[in-house]
Design an enzyme around this catalytic site. Structure first.
Site, PDB file in Angstrom:
ATOM      1  N   ASP A  37      -7.109   2.808  -3.037  1.00  0.00           N
ATOM      2  CA  ASP A  37      -7.916   3.086  -1.798  1.00  0.00           C
ATOM      3  C   ASP A  37      -8.270   4.402  -1.457  1.00  0.00           C
ATOM      4  OD1 ASP A  37      -9.168   2.481   0.626  1.00  0.00           O
ATOM      5  OD2 ASP A  37      -7.415   1.608   1.409  1.00  0.00           O
ATOM      6  N   LYS A  78      -1.045  -0.948  -4.525  1.00  0.00           N
ATOM      7  CA  LYS A  78      -1.944  -0.144  -4.248  1.00  0.00           C
ATOM      8  C   LYS A  78      -1.991   1.448  -3.710  1.00  0.00           C
ATOM      9  CE  LYS A  78      -4.847  -0.160   0.415  1.00  0.00           C
ATOM     10  NZ  LYS A  78      -5.516  -1.071   1.230  1.00  0.00           N
ATOM     11  N   LEU A  79      -2.410   2.146  -4.461  1.00  0.00           N
ATOM     12  CA  LEU A  79      -2.393   3.646  -4.263  1.00  0.00           C
ATOM     13  C   LEU A  79      -3.281   4.028  -3.365  1.00  0.00           C
ATOM     14  CD1 LEU A  79      -1.323   4.738  -7.824  1.00  0.00           C
ATOM     15  CD2 LEU A  79       0.247   4.003  -6.360  1.00  0.00           C
ATOM     16  N   LYS A  80      -3.061   4.929  -2.432  1.00  0.00           N
ATOM     17  CA  LYS A  80      -3.950   5.527  -1.619  1.00  0.00           C
ATOM     18  C   LYS A  80      -4.499   6.978  -2.404  1.00  0.00           C
ATOM     19  CE  LYS A  80      -4.145   3.397   2.292  1.00  0.00           C
ATOM     20  NZ  LYS A  80      -5.432   2.798   2.793  1.00  0.00           N
ATOM     21  N   SER A 117       0.979  -1.184   0.064  1.00  0.00           N
ATOM     22  CA  SER A 117       0.172  -0.051  -0.190  1.00  0.00           C
ATOM     23  C   SER A 117       1.055   1.189  -0.109  1.00  0.00           C
ATOM     24  CB  SER A 117      -0.866  -0.002   1.279  1.00  0.00           C
ATOM     25  OG  SER A 117      -1.612   1.013   1.284  1.00  0.00           O
ATOM     26  N   ASN A 148     -10.343   5.189   1.268  1.00  0.00           N
ATOM     27  CA  ASN A 148     -10.736   5.476   2.780  1.00  0.00           C
ATOM     28  C   ASN A 148     -11.922   6.229   2.951  1.00  0.00           C
ATOM     29  OD1 ASN A 148      -7.296   4.680   3.199  1.00  0.00           O
ATOM     30  ND2 ASN A 148      -8.875   3.507   4.758  1.00  0.00           N
ATOM     31  N   ASP A 203     -13.991  -2.100   2.315  1.00  0.00           N
ATOM     32  CA  ASP A 203     -13.145  -2.322   3.621  1.00  0.00           C
ATOM     33  C   ASP A 203     -13.852  -2.044   4.712  1.00  0.00           C
ATOM     34  OD1 ASP A 203     -11.345  -2.097   5.707  1.00  0.00           O
ATOM     35  OD2 ASP A 203      -9.748  -1.049   4.475  1.00  0.00           O
TER      36      ASP A 203
HETATM   37  O1  SMG Z   1      -0.756  -3.051   6.677  1.00  0.00           O
HETATM   38  O2  SMG Z   1      -0.058  -2.502   4.789  1.00  0.00           O
HETATM   39  C1  SMG Z   1      -0.743  -2.277   5.721  1.00  0.00           C
HETATM   40  C2  SMG Z   1      -1.545  -1.075   5.679  1.00  0.00           C
HETATM   41  C3  SMG Z   1      -2.415  -1.194   4.309  1.00  0.00           C
HETATM   42  O3  SMG Z   1      -3.475   0.727   3.552  1.00  0.00           O
HETATM   43  C4  SMG Z   1      -3.495  -0.176   4.180  1.00  0.00           C
HETATM   44  N1  SMG Z   1      -4.329   0.007   5.383  1.00  0.00           N
HETATM   45  O4  SMG Z   1      -7.618   1.248   4.597  1.00  0.00           O
HETATM   46  O5  SMG Z   1      -6.521  -0.628   3.762  1.00  0.00           O
HETATM   47  C5  SMG Z   1      -6.525   0.290   4.603  1.00  0.00           C
HETATM   48  C6  SMG Z   1      -5.334   0.961   5.358  1.00  0.00           C
HETATM   49  C7  SMG Z   1      -5.926   1.271   6.738  1.00  0.00           C
HETATM   50  C8  SMG Z   1      -4.702   1.723   7.565  1.00  0.00           C
HETATM   51  S1  SMG Z   1      -4.139   3.491   7.035  1.00  0.00           S
HETATM   52  C9  SMG Z   1      -3.409   4.134   8.350  1.00  0.00           C
HETATM   53 MG    MG Z   2      -8.748   0.119   3.070  1.00  0.00          MG
END
Ligand code: SMG
Ligand code: MG
Length: 368
Positions: free
Chosen positions: A189, A161-163, A135, A191, A239
């Site tokens: 993602d 995976k790109l935020k 991520s 969020n 998610d």
């Molecule tokens: O553990 O690699 C990891 C984090 C992956 O992006 C990730 N998690 O929404 O999926 C999600 C986020 C939640 C935590 S972000 C601080």
């Molecule tokens: Mg997520």
């Protein structure tokens, strides 16, 4: 197996680099670890809640409070419980799934160690290693993002995976797709950063052949996700919205998602996570294992879960060094883009005493 008490430990680990999402920038990880002590064995649990209630309503200090005040005492009234009995014993208390998951994980680890059974075998795993994704946080510039992605691909990660958030979405996706080519497994993602009014904007992601867009809308907006899914060619994955096997069944039936991110902490534990896997498999819905910046303890358990047959997409099961220079267990190291599934009893890993002491902020013993 008779439980004699549970230790709650707060740890604080620096991150190797800041991790920015649509809701926060993290520079360190605070986490609660639980050590369940029984007459036969000890077990470790990790609580995935963060310091602030931004990803969900749970937060670390709140989890510690509900554990010491309600959840651990409730188990104390049934000290001979096995892990399968933990969920039912805690069911009278609403919510608090991350706290419950950590407690169930600790009891499950203790029970499996006492029985000599690896968690992967107990859950029904069918692989001895799992392909891993990574991520990638929101960055200050596209060149900086391309450099970060290139570094992860060099390390062997199988999926990126790109935020994303409004203002950091179409451009970075286009740049990564054009730079790394059509074969790259790529997903995004949000969020919960968008609303249904952004549907036409999000449809501009469609030409980039993403595996999925994760949680574009608010946690409670299943209907909105169902409407959005009809307007996008990119598959919608949930998610935050998937808090239980029942929620997964409802979301799938409504058409709110066609892929599910399974995070044991978010759903109350590894046993409920397995039920979500089963519900999704019955509906032909692919699942993958999410991540919450776990230490080696939670990572070990996630890798075991990700080895179940329905986990057909690479997870956010990155190597320890994605986040931590020094993990509290032996580090998980990427080999050929995969992590090995631990094969020892229980989690198959334990904290290294010196590394654990180094990062411990506080410990508290709750006797049964
Ligand atoms: O553990 O690699 C990891 C984090 C992956 O992006 C990730 N998690 O929404 O999926 C999600 C986020 C939640 C935590 S972000 C601080
Ligand atoms: Mg997520």
């Amino acid at each position: 197996m008779k439980l004699t008490g549970v230790e709650i430990r707060e740890i604080r680990l620096p991150l190797v680099a800041p991790f920015r999402t649509s809701f926060a920038t993290m520079t360190e990880r605070t986490a609660l670890l639980l050590r369940a002590v029984s007459t036969d064995a000890e077990g470790w649990g990790e609580c995935v809640a963060m310091v602030d209630p931004l990803y969900s309503s749970e937060y670390a200090a709140g989890c510690a409070d509900v554990l010491r005040r309600f959840l651990i005492p409730a188990l104390g009234r049934h000290p001979h419980l096995d892990a399968a009995g933990v969920g039912p014993a805690l069911a009278p208390f609403n919510g608090h799934r991350m706290a419950k998951a950590a407690l169930e994980m600790a009891v499950l680890d203790a029970e499996l160690r006492a029985r000599g059974v690896p968690l992967a075998r107990e859950l029904g795993a069918v692989h001895d290693r799992v392909p891993c994704g990574v991520s990638v946080g929101i960055m200050d510039s596209v060149p900086q993002l391309l450099a970060a992605v290139a570094g992860y691909l060099d390390e062997g990660y199988r999926r990126i995976k790109l935020k994303i958030e409004p203002g950091w979405d179409i451009e970075p996706v286009r740049a990564v797709r054009e730079h790394f080519g059509d074969d790259l497994l790529l997903q995004v993602d949000a969020n919960t950063a968008y609303t249904l009014a952004d549907a036409r904007h999000l449809a501009r992601l469609d030409p980039y052949d993403l595996l999925l867009v994760e949680q574009p809308l608010e946690e409670e907006d299943l209907l909105g996700h169902a409407q959005l899914a009809k307007l996008l060619a990119t598959p919608v994955c949930l998610d935050e919205s998937i808090t239980s096997a029942r929620a997964a069944a409802a979301a799938i039936t409504l058409g709110a998602c066609s892929i599910v991110n399974v995070k044991p902490g978010r759903v109350g534990g590894y046993l409920e996570a397995r039920r979500i896997h089963d519900v999704c498999a019955a509906h032909g819905v692919p699942v993958w294992c999410g991540g919450m910046l776990e230490t080696g303890l939670g990572r070990a358990a996630n890798v075991a879960l990700a080895a179940l047959p329905g986990f057909t997409l690479p997870g956010d099961t990155s190597a320890s060094d994605r986040y931590y220079r020094t993990d509290i267990t032996e580090p998980f190291v990427l080999a050929d883009g995969h992590l090995p599934v631990p094969d020892g009893p229980g989690l198959g890993v334990v904290p290294l005493p010196d590394a654990l002491e180094e990062v411990t902020v506080d410990t508290e013993w709750i006797p049964m």
